[in-house]
Every structure is written in structure tokens, then in C-alpha cells.
Design a protein around this motif. Structure first.
Motif, mmCIF file in Angstrom:
data_model
loop_
_atom_site.group_PDB
_atom_site.id
_atom_site.type_symbol
_atom_site.label_atom_id
_atom_site.label_comp_id
_atom_site.label_asym_id
_atom_site.label_seq_id
_atom_site.Cartn_x
_atom_site.Cartn_y
_atom_site.Cartn_z
ATOM 1 N N VAL A 204 65.344 17.264 6.423
ATOM 2 C CA VAL A 204 66.365 18.185 6.927
ATOM 3 C C VAL A 204 66.576 18.006 8.427
ATOM 4 O O VAL A 204 67.498 18.610 8.995
ATOM 5 C CB VAL A 204 65.997 19.660 6.641
ATOM 6 C CG1 VAL A 204 65.801 19.893 5.151
ATOM 7 C CG2 VAL A 204 64.757 20.087 7.430
ATOM 8 N N ASP A 205 65.749 17.187 9.058
ATOM 9 C CA ASP A 205 65.795 17.040 10.519
ATOM 10 C C ASP A 205 67.196 16.752 11.035
ATOM 11 O O ASP A 205 67.611 17.274 12.073
ATOM 12 C CB ASP A 205 64.860 15.914 10.970
ATOM 13 C CG ASP A 205 63.435 16.077 10.476
ATOM 14 O OD1 ASP A 205 63.250 16.367 9.279
ATOM 15 O OD2 ASP A 205 62.501 15.907 11.277
ATOM 16 N N ARG A 206 67.938 15.888 10.336
ATOM 17 C CA ARG A 206 69.252 15.476 10.841
ATOM 18 C C ARG A 206 70.267 16.614 10.773
ATOM 19 O O ARG A 206 71.319 16.549 11.419
ATOM 20 C CB ARG A 206 69.757 14.260 10.068
ATOM 21 C CG ARG A 206 70.029 14.474 8.595
ATOM 22 C CD ARG A 206 70.277 13.138 7.911
ATOM 23 N NE ARG A 206 70.694 13.258 6.534
ATOM 24 C CZ ARG A 206 69.865 13.469 5.526
ATOM 25 N NH1 ARG A 206 68.563 13.612 5.764
ATOM 26 N NH2 ARG A 206 70.312 13.542 4.289
ATOM 27 N N PHE A 207 69.975 17.659 9.989
ATOM 28 C CA PHE A 207 70.858 18.816 9.922
ATOM 29 C C PHE A 207 70.380 19.959 10.822
ATOM 30 O O PHE A 207 71.194 20.687 11.387
ATOM 31 C CB PHE A 207 70.954 19.325 8.483
ATOM 32 C CG PHE A 207 71.399 18.285 7.504
ATOM 33 C CD1 PHE A 207 72.685 17.758 7.562
ATOM 34 C CD2 PHE A 207 70.527 17.801 6.538
ATOM 35 C CE1 PHE A 207 73.092 16.786 6.662
ATOM 36 C CE2 PHE A 207 70.928 16.836 5.636
ATOM 37 C CZ PHE A 207 72.214 16.323 5.701
ATOM 38 N N LEU A 208 69.077 20.118 10.929
ATOM 39 C CA LEU A 208 68.519 21.268 11.631
ATOM 40 C C LEU A 208 67.846 20.924 12.951
ATOM 41 O O LEU A 208 67.466 21.818 13.701
ATOM 42 C CB LEU A 208 67.514 21.991 10.722
ATOM 43 C CG LEU A 208 68.070 22.488 9.380
ATOM 44 C CD1 LEU A 208 66.986 23.202 8.588
ATOM 45 C CD2 LEU A 208 69.276 23.395 9.596
ATOM 46 N N GLY A 209 67.654 19.625 13.215
ATOM 47 C CA GLY A 209 67.031 19.231 14.466
ATOM 48 C C GLY A 209 65.550 19.530 14.533
ATOM 49 O O GLY A 209 64.958 19.555 15.624
ATOM 50 N N ARG A 210 64.926 19.705 13.392
ATOM 51 C CA ARG A 210 63.482 19.980 13.320
ATOM 52 C C ARG A 210 63.006 19.627 11.922
ATOM 53 O O ARG A 210 63.804 19.547 10.979
ATOM 54 C CB ARG A 210 63.191 21.454 13.601
ATOM 55 C CG ARG A 210 63.895 22.398 12.640
ATOM 56 C CD ARG A 210 63.253 23.753 12.552
ATOM 57 N NE ARG A 210 63.978 24.620 11.643
ATOM 58 C CZ ARG A 210 63.866 24.595 10.321
ATOM 59 N NH1 ARG A 210 63.057 23.720 9.741
ATOM 60 N NH2 ARG A 210 64.549 25.435 9.557
ATOM 61 N N PRO A 211 61.695 19.439 11.726
ATOM 62 C CA PRO A 211 61.181 19.166 10.381
ATOM 63 C C PRO A 211 61.351 20.373 9.466
ATOM 64 O O PRO A 211 61.410 21.522 9.919
ATOM 65 C CB PRO A 211 59.693 18.868 10.629
ATOM 66 C CG PRO A 211 59.593 18.533 12.072
ATOM 67 C CD PRO A 211 60.649 19.330 12.760
ATOM 68 N N GLY A 212 61.421 20.089 8.178
ATOM 69 C CA GLY A 212 61.499 21.168 7.207
ATOM 70 C C GLY A 212 60.182 21.918 7.084
ATOM 71 O O GLY A 212 59.111 21.409 7.413
ATOM 72 N N ARG A 213 60.269 23.129 6.612
ATOM 73 C CA ARG A 213 59.088 23.946 6.380
ATOM 74 C C ARG A 213 58.320 23.403 5.175
ATOM 75 O O ARG A 213 58.906 23.096 4.142
ATOM 76 C CB ARG A 213 59.483 25.397 6.133
ATOM 77 C CG ARG A 213 60.141 26.080 7.339
ATOM 78 C CD ARG A 213 60.706 27.435 6.936
ATOM 79 N NE ARG A 213 61.170 28.219 8.068
ATOM 80 C CZ ARG A 213 62.421 28.189 8.549
ATOM 81 N NH1 ARG A 213 63.324 27.370 8.002
ATOM 82 N NH2 ARG A 213 62.769 28.948 9.566
ATOM 83 N N THR A 214 57.005 23.320 5.280
ATOM 84 C CA THR A 214 56.172 22.789 4.208
ATOM 85 C C THR A 214 55.957 23.826 3.111
ATOM 86 O O THR A 214 56.209 25.025 3.297
ATOM 87 C CB THR A 214 54.802 22.372 4.750
ATOM 88 O OG1 THR A 214 54.136 23.556 5.241
ATOM 89 C CG2 THR A 214 54.942 21.346 5.863
ATOM 90 N N PHE A 215 55.420 23.372 1.971
ATOM 91 C CA PHE A 215 55.087 24.320 0.912
ATOM 92 C C PHE A 215 53.953 25.240 1.362
ATOM 93 O O PHE A 215 53.923 26.413 0.981
ATOM 94 C CB PHE A 215 54.694 23.596 -0.380
ATOM 95 C CG PHE A 215 54.547 24.552 -1.540
ATOM 96 C CD1 PHE A 215 55.656 24.952 -2.263
ATOM 97 C CD2 PHE A 215 53.312 25.073 -1.879
ATOM 98 C CE1 PHE A 215 55.532 25.861 -3.318
ATOM 99 C CE2 PHE A 215 53.166 25.968 -2.924
ATOM 100 C CZ PHE A 215 54.287 26.367 -3.646
#
Length: 272
Positions: free
Chosen positions: A249-260
Motif C-alpha cells: 500500500v506504500d505507493r498509495f499511502l506513503g507508508r507500509p501497511g498495517r500488519t496482522f
């Protein structure tokens, strides 16, 4: 004003909060507005009434309109709605006519593309972390999560990450006419999901694998349509010992996605 269908749902509810924080006026559709518990300032309305007066953009989920988007699109044109953002599925990329889930989402995408409205179709891949809530009663009572294919992989998405991408599609023009594909940040098995929930709640949680036929029976008992059952079980079987591709999701949100793990920590109250 932005209309959020499924406004009390797993994705819709955080999306409502994000839109309010961005200074937007929001109308949320729900089965029972008197019990919706939506934030102050949100105009709650009944899904079956589908009020579109004054609406500029719509966030659409099939769970709120199982019959599909045709009526909403027709009325949206009449009311001058400009944009529709649909929560679709990466299964729409599967052209197998026997895949019930894929067929429904392909039809959804075809209809919004042909609607004459601005559109975006979100393709969350890797599964939604919130499906683990199916285990909450089992885990509370026994510390066991039952399901098929313990070694099947997924890359589960936190619902808030999906909502944030949905907000971007509604509030900017960056995703117009696209079908953004994104997953959670890691490939984990269903047995891993159970373990991580246990670590979050502070007591062991064990995954108990059941057979394909047992899973089919249990899914049918909770009302999942037969076509969806077969599609889900076929997908689980194909993912055994097969790490899931990651689409950050980084390219949309500018940060890593939240983990499980983060998701489990955010949902401790659901399992205790």
C-alpha cells in the motif's frame, strides 16, 4: 456531500471517520439509522431509501447492495452524482465462470465503467484481516480457531488501510479510472493468524484444522451462498504452502501497511 454505503461496516465505518476528519459532509447508509451509532455530524439514512439528493460521490460496497449496483447507478445519474468508488475484489481478475465471487465483482466493475460516472474500483488482495472475527466466539470460549487449510497463505489487509485508499479515491483525482491492487504487508498462514491473535490477547490460541466437507457444512450453516463457499474453499486449497504475492500500500499511502499483528492488537476486545 459523500454517500458511504455500508457505513457501519468494517471498511465503511473508518472511512466515515476519515472523511469527517477531511472536512467532508457525509451521509451514511445503514439498515437501521436509529441504531447506527455514527459520529455526530453524519447524516444517517436507511439503505433501502437510497437518498441521493445533494450527493457528489458514492462509496459502494456489494455487501450493502447484494442485488448489485444497477439501481444505484440509475438513480445516481438522475441526481447528478459525479463519482463512484467501488470496493471490488482482486478475484475480478479471475475469468473462471464458476468463481461466484469473481463473477459478481466483474459485473460490478463492468457496470461502473459503463455508468458514465467517474469511477475507481478498489482491488484489495490477500484477504481482509477482519475475516478472523469469524473465530471470536470460539476463541473466547475455547482458545481454539477452527477452519480448513491451516497452511493456506494470505496477505491480510487492515480495514483502515482499505478505508484510507478509499478516501484518497473519493477526495482526489489520482485514482480515477483505475483499479488499484494492494495487499497486506506480509504473507502468513491461517495458523499464523490464530497464533498472533493469541499473542495479542495474552493467552495461547490454537488453530484446529477441519476437513473441506466440515468447512462447507459450517459455512452453509451461517448462510454463506453455495457458490461463494466453493469459491472460498477452492482459493484456500490453492494457497496451501504458497506464499501470497505482496502488493504494498506504500505507493498509495506513503507508508507500509498495517500488519496482522497490529490488527490483532487493535481488536483485542473482540477476542476477550
Amino acid at each position: 456531500m459523500i454517500l458511504v454505503t455500508g457505513a457501519t461496516g468494517h471498511v465503511g465505518r473508518p472511512l466515515v471517520d476519515l472523511l469527517l476528519a477531511a472536512g467532508q459532509r457525509v451521509r451514511g447508509l445503514t439498515r437501521d439509522p436509529s441504531r447506527a451509532g455514527l459520529p455526530e455530524g453524519v447524516e444517517a439514512a436507511r439503505t433501502e431509501d437510497l437518498p441521493l439528493d445533494g450527493i457528489d460521490a458514492v462509496f459502494f460496497v456489494l455487501a450493502a447492495f447484494p442485488e448489485g449496483p444497477a439501481e444505484l447507478i440509475r438513480r445516481a445519474r438522475e441526481h447528478g452524482v459525479r463519482r463512484i468508488v467501488a470496493l471490488s475484489s482482486y478475484t475480478a481478475l479471475d475469468d473462471d465462470p464458476k468463481n461466484f465471487i469473481a463473477v459478481r465483482h466483474r459485473d460490478l466493475e463492468r457496470r461502473i465503467e459503463e455508468s458514465g460516472l467517474e469511477w475507481t474500483a478498489l482491488h484489495p488482495a490477500g484477504g481482509l484481516a477482519v475475516t478472523a472475527l469469524e473465530w471470536r466466539e470460539q476463541i473466547r470460549a475455547t482458545g481454539v480457531a477452527r477452519g480448513p487449510y491451516a497452511r493456506a497463505h494470505s496477505a491480510p489487509l487492515h480495514e483502515r488501510d482499505i478505508a484510507e485508499i478509499g478516501a484518497r479515491a473519493l477526495l482526489t483525482d489520482e485514482l480515477l479510472g483505475t483499479k488499484p491492487l494492494f495487499s497486506g504487508p506480509e504473507s502468513i498462514t491461517y495458523a499464523d493468524r490464530a497464533r498472533l491473535i493469541g499473542e495479542a490477547v495474552g493467552r495461547p490460541v490454537r488453530f484446529e484444522e477441519i476437513t473441506h466437507d466440515e468447512a462447507r457444512k459450517e459455512m452453509a450453516e451461517v448462510g454463506i451462498p453455495p457458490g461463494a463457499i466453493e469459491a472460498r474453499l477452492r482459493m484456500f486449497a490453492q494457497l496451501v504452502d504458497a506464499p501470497h504475492p505482496i502488493s504494498p500500500v506504500d505507493r498509495f499511502l506513503g507508508r507500509p501497511g498495517r500488519t496482522f499483528r497490529r490488527w490483532a492488537e487493535d481488536h483485542v476486545a473482540d477476542f476477550t
